[in-house]
Design a protein around this motif. Structure first.
Motif, short mmCIF file in Angstrom:
data_model
loop_
_atom_site.label_atom_id
_atom_site.label_comp_id
_atom_site.label_asym_id
_atom_site.label_seq_id
_atom_site.Cartn_x
_atom_site.Cartn_y
_atom_site.Cartn_z
N GLU A 92 -8.05 -1.54 -0.30
CA GLU A 92 -7.42 -0.71 -1.38
C GLU A 92 -8.31 -1.17 -2.54
N ALA A 93 -8.30 -0.11 -3.50
CA ALA A 93 -9.23 -0.22 -4.61
C ALA A 93 -8.35 0.51 -5.75
N PRO A 94 -7.03 0.12 -6.24
CA PRO A 94 -6.54 0.69 -7.25
C PRO A 94 -6.94 0.81 -8.77
N HIS A 95 -6.85 1.82 -9.48
CA HIS A 95 -7.55 1.76 -10.50
C HIS A 95 -7.06 0.68 -11.58
N LYS A 138 -6.88 -5.42 -8.79
CA LYS A 138 -8.07 -6.02 -8.09
C LYS A 138 -8.42 -5.06 -6.73
N LEU A 139 -9.71 -5.26 -6.30
CA LEU A 139 -9.98 -4.96 -4.76
C LEU A 139 -9.16 -5.91 -4.00
N ALA A 140 -8.47 -5.33 -2.89
CA ALA A 140 -7.88 -6.10 -2.13
C ALA A 140 -7.79 -5.54 -0.72
N ALA A 141 -7.41 -6.13 0.21
CA ALA A 141 -7.39 -5.66 1.73
C ALA A 141 -6.12 -6.25 2.49
#
Length: 139
Positions: A114-117, A120-123
């Protein structure tokens, strides 16, 4: 005792070599180890005492393992190959402070980046355990 600090827990991945090397998956923020379960078989008969149901243990299931990571495509995209692999791979959850480990074979069933605006980038990665985990108690 109030509890133990989980900081330092790792998910390690095997290279599946003859003498395997386990490497920690980078940037793990949360680990949910195998959720062990057991089915029960209803053995109730018309003669069960006082009309109480009776059970015996049935099949056991290693359940699922999930991890959350601070996602870095340069470090983690190679793990997507595990999703394409039909054969289970060996992994370990290693507890901090030499408290032991849970080793298991598993098939990756999910890789959700996931890359919310505004964050952070997370998975999140999910694994289905295949067979019986090996639990090793440490110090």
């Amino acid at each position: 005792m109030a509890g133990l600090d989980a900081f330092g827990t790792q998910l390690q991945r095997s290279d599946m070599a003859g003498s395997p090397t386990f490497t920690a998956v980078a940037n793990v923020t949360s680990v949910t180890p195998p959720a062990l379960e057991r089915e029960t078989l209803d053995m109730t008969t018309h003669g069960s005492p006082d009309q109480w149901r009776e059970y015996i243990g049935g099949l056991k299931d290693g359940g699922e393992v999930s991890i959350d990571i601070n996602y870095d495509p340069r470090l983690h995209d190679s793990l997507v190959a595990d999703l394409d692999d039909d054969a289970p791979r060996d992994y370990k959850v290693v507890w901090p402070k030499a408290l032991g480990s849970w080793a298991f074979s598993a098939v990756m069933t999910g890789f959700q980046p996931e890359a919310p605006h505004d964050d952070k980038l997370a998975a999140s990665l999910t694994f289905q355990v295949s067979g019986k985990p090996t639990i090793t108690t440490g110090a």
